[in-house]
Design an enzyme around this catalytic site. Structure first.
Site, PDB file in Angstrom:
ATOM      1  N   LYS A   3       0.062  11.691   9.667  1.00 29.77           N
ATOM      2  CA  LYS A   3      -0.203  10.614  10.628  1.00 29.77           C
ATOM      3  C   LYS A   3       0.346   9.296  10.074  1.00 29.77           C
ATOM      4  O   LYS A   3       0.688   9.208   8.893  1.00 29.77           O
ATOM      5  CB  LYS A   3      -1.708  10.501  10.869  1.00 29.77           C
ATOM      6  CG  LYS A   3      -2.510  10.126   9.616  1.00 29.77           C
ATOM      7  CD  LYS A   3      -4.002  10.227   9.854  1.00 29.77           C
ATOM      8  CE  LYS A   3      -4.777   9.893   8.588  1.00 29.77           C
ATOM      9  NZ  LYS A   3      -6.185  10.279   8.696  1.00 29.77           N
ATOM     10  N   TYR A  47       3.651 -21.104  -5.530  1.00 29.28           N
ATOM     11  CA  TYR A  47       2.718 -21.796  -4.630  1.00 29.28           C
ATOM     12  C   TYR A  47       1.377 -22.048  -5.308  1.00 29.28           C
ATOM     13  O   TYR A  47       0.823 -21.162  -5.968  1.00 29.28           O
ATOM     14  CB  TYR A  47       2.472 -20.952  -3.377  1.00 29.28           C
ATOM     15  CG  TYR A  47       3.618 -20.966  -2.399  1.00 29.28           C
ATOM     16  CD1 TYR A  47       4.057 -22.163  -1.835  1.00 29.28           C
ATOM     17  CD2 TYR A  47       4.241 -19.791  -2.044  1.00 29.28           C
ATOM     18  CE1 TYR A  47       5.110 -22.168  -0.928  1.00 29.28           C
ATOM     19  CE2 TYR A  47       5.295 -19.791  -1.133  1.00 29.28           C
ATOM     20  CZ  TYR A  47       5.721 -20.987  -0.583  1.00 29.28           C
ATOM     21  OH  TYR A  47       6.756 -20.987   0.306  1.00 29.28           O
TER      22      TYR A  47
HETATM   23  C1  LIG Z   1      -6.421  11.172   7.612  1.00 30.97           C
HETATM   24  C2  LIG Z   1      -7.277  12.365   7.705  1.00 30.97           C
HETATM   25  C3  LIG Z   1      -7.259  13.345   6.687  1.00 30.97           C
HETATM   26  C4  LIG Z   1      -6.492  13.186   5.402  1.00 30.97           C
HETATM   27  O1  LIG Z   1      -7.275  12.419   4.501  1.00 30.97           O
HETATM   28  P1  LIG Z   1      -6.787  12.115   3.019  1.00 30.97           P
HETATM   29  O2  LIG Z   1      -7.921  11.380   2.400  1.00 30.97           O
HETATM   30  O3  LIG Z   1      -5.581  11.254   3.139  1.00 30.97           O
HETATM   31  O4  LIG Z   1      -6.488  13.428   2.403  1.00 30.97           O
HETATM   32  C5  LIG Z   1      -8.001  14.481   6.890  1.00 30.97           C
HETATM   33  N1  LIG Z   1      -8.738  14.654   8.009  1.00 30.97           N
HETATM   34  C6  LIG Z   1      -8.795  13.736   8.990  1.00 30.97           C
HETATM   35  C7  LIG Z   1      -9.640  13.989  10.188  1.00 30.97           C
HETATM   36  C8  LIG Z   1      -8.081  12.565   8.865  1.00 30.97           C
HETATM   37  O5  LIG Z   1      -8.146  11.646   9.835  1.00 30.97           O
END
Ligand SMILES: *Cc1c(COP(=O)(O)O)cnc(C)c1O
Length: 360
Positions: A33, A253
């Protein structure tokens, strides 16, 4: 050309997926994702095509991008459908989806499907974000089955504290899930990366590996190297200017850093507009041509300043690693008061390239 760039090591990505598979057993979703946590979802999916059992994404837009690129493996929409109109696309593109709210159950009841669908009924085992209350799991499952629209009914839940290895919450969530799904058939999936790495008793038929694929540790106290993971993203740039300062001179800065001795300082073409965190202050590690030194002063939009006092060979054009093999992204995240997930997702403007060293 501006030298800020990102190199993605796809062989390392495959290695990390294999680590997840070996530890979890059974099948493992490669969670790609958010453009594969900033690594490029299409390139990552193609690199994992021969290895992965299936992919996980956040929404149908992300899934359609993968299908358009020719990815054939199953893809799970981890948050399910946002509106009923997505059902047609889900059928057309053979997508799997989570059902995590009563509204999503109703969507399936009230709308026709062109083909039976694979759903993953998500149980709220204690995180209290998405998911059906455990007491309602069976009745929701019955309602879904009664639609006659299912190709399969599977089960999932998500952990809130699996990155804290001593945390009993994970065990409680696992027990809650087991109780809610007792006697049910179908596949089940509980573990994110932290669950895969630290909670063998929470492994079910499918794991869901996200951050570990990218070679970063979900744990505050265990490094990615200790976990046998290889960094996938290398974020690099170059020195574009150097200067010699006397003791007592302020840099950048706000003049937040003042030299306490004569110092040689380099300017690097990378700033918060590239996704380097502004909150990473003086002392944050950075590698100059393979040697570690530190940031000094504030990170600005396009540039940051580093200490070159002990690196007399460093000059304009010398390569610098912001994070990657020499500087773990987790170290930068800690310095910036955040987690690697956020840093990886936020890299931009820098030029991306993907390497696939199949010698591995
Ligand atoms: C993003 C997500 C994962 C992966 O989680 P990680 O901590 O990056 O391994 C797994 N299950 C769901 C439902 C997620 O949204």
């Amino acid at each position: 050309m501006r030298p800020a760039r990102v190199i993605i090591d796809l062989a390392a990505l495959r290695h990390n997926y294999q680590v997840a598979k070996r530890l979890h057993g059974g099948k493992v979703f490669a969670v790609i994702k958010a453009d594969a946590y900033g690594h490029g979802a299409v390139a990552c999916a193609k690199a994992l095509q021969g290895e992965a059992d299936a992919f996980g994404v956040a929404c149908i837009e992300e899934a359609l991008e993968l299908r358009a690129a020719g990815i054939q493996l199953p893809i799970l929409l981890l948050e399910g459908l946002f509106e009923a109109s997505e059902l047609a696309l889900v059928c057309e593109h053979r997508l799997w989806f989570a059902v995590a709210t009563p509204e999503q159950v109703a969507m399936l009841e009230h709308h026709t499907v062109a083909a039976p669908v694979h759903v993953w009924l998500k149980i709220d085992s204690g995180m209290h974000r998405l998911g059906i209350a455990p007491a309602e799991a069976k009745s929701m499952a019955e309602r879904l089955q009664a639609t006659g629209k299912l190709a399969s009914l599977n089960w999932m839940s998500h952990f809130s504290r699996a990155d804290e290895p001593e945390e009993s919450t994970t065990q409680q969530q696992t027990e809650c899930f087991d109780q809610a799904t007792r006697g049910e058939s179908g596949e089940s999936s509980l573990s994110n990366s932290a669950g895969i790495l630290a909670h063998p008793r929470a492994h079910r038929s499918w794991g869901r590996a996200g951050i570990m694929l990218y070679g970063s540790s979900p744990f505050a106290e265990r490094s990615a190297v200790e976990l046998g993971l290889r960094p996938v993203m290398r974020f690099e740039s170059q020195i574009i200017s150097t200067r010699q300062l006397e003791s007592g001179e302020a840099i950048g800065y706000g003049g937040s850093f003042v030299t306490d001795k004569p110092m040689r300082v380099g300017v690097v073409a990378c700033g918060y507009a590239d996704g380097y965190p502004r909150l990473a202050g003086t002392g944050t590690p950075i590698a100059v041509n393979g040697r570690l030194t530190r940031l000094v002063g504030r990170v600005s939009m396009d540039m940051l300043t580093i200490d070159l006092t002990d690196l007399p060979d460093a000059q304009v054009g010398t390569p610098v690693e912001l994070w990657g093999e020499q500087v773990p992204v987790d170290a930068i995240a800690k310095r910036a008061g955040t987690i690697s997930y956020e840093l990886l997702c936020h890299v931009k403007r820098a030029a991306f390239s993907w390497q696939d060293d199949t010698k591995d």
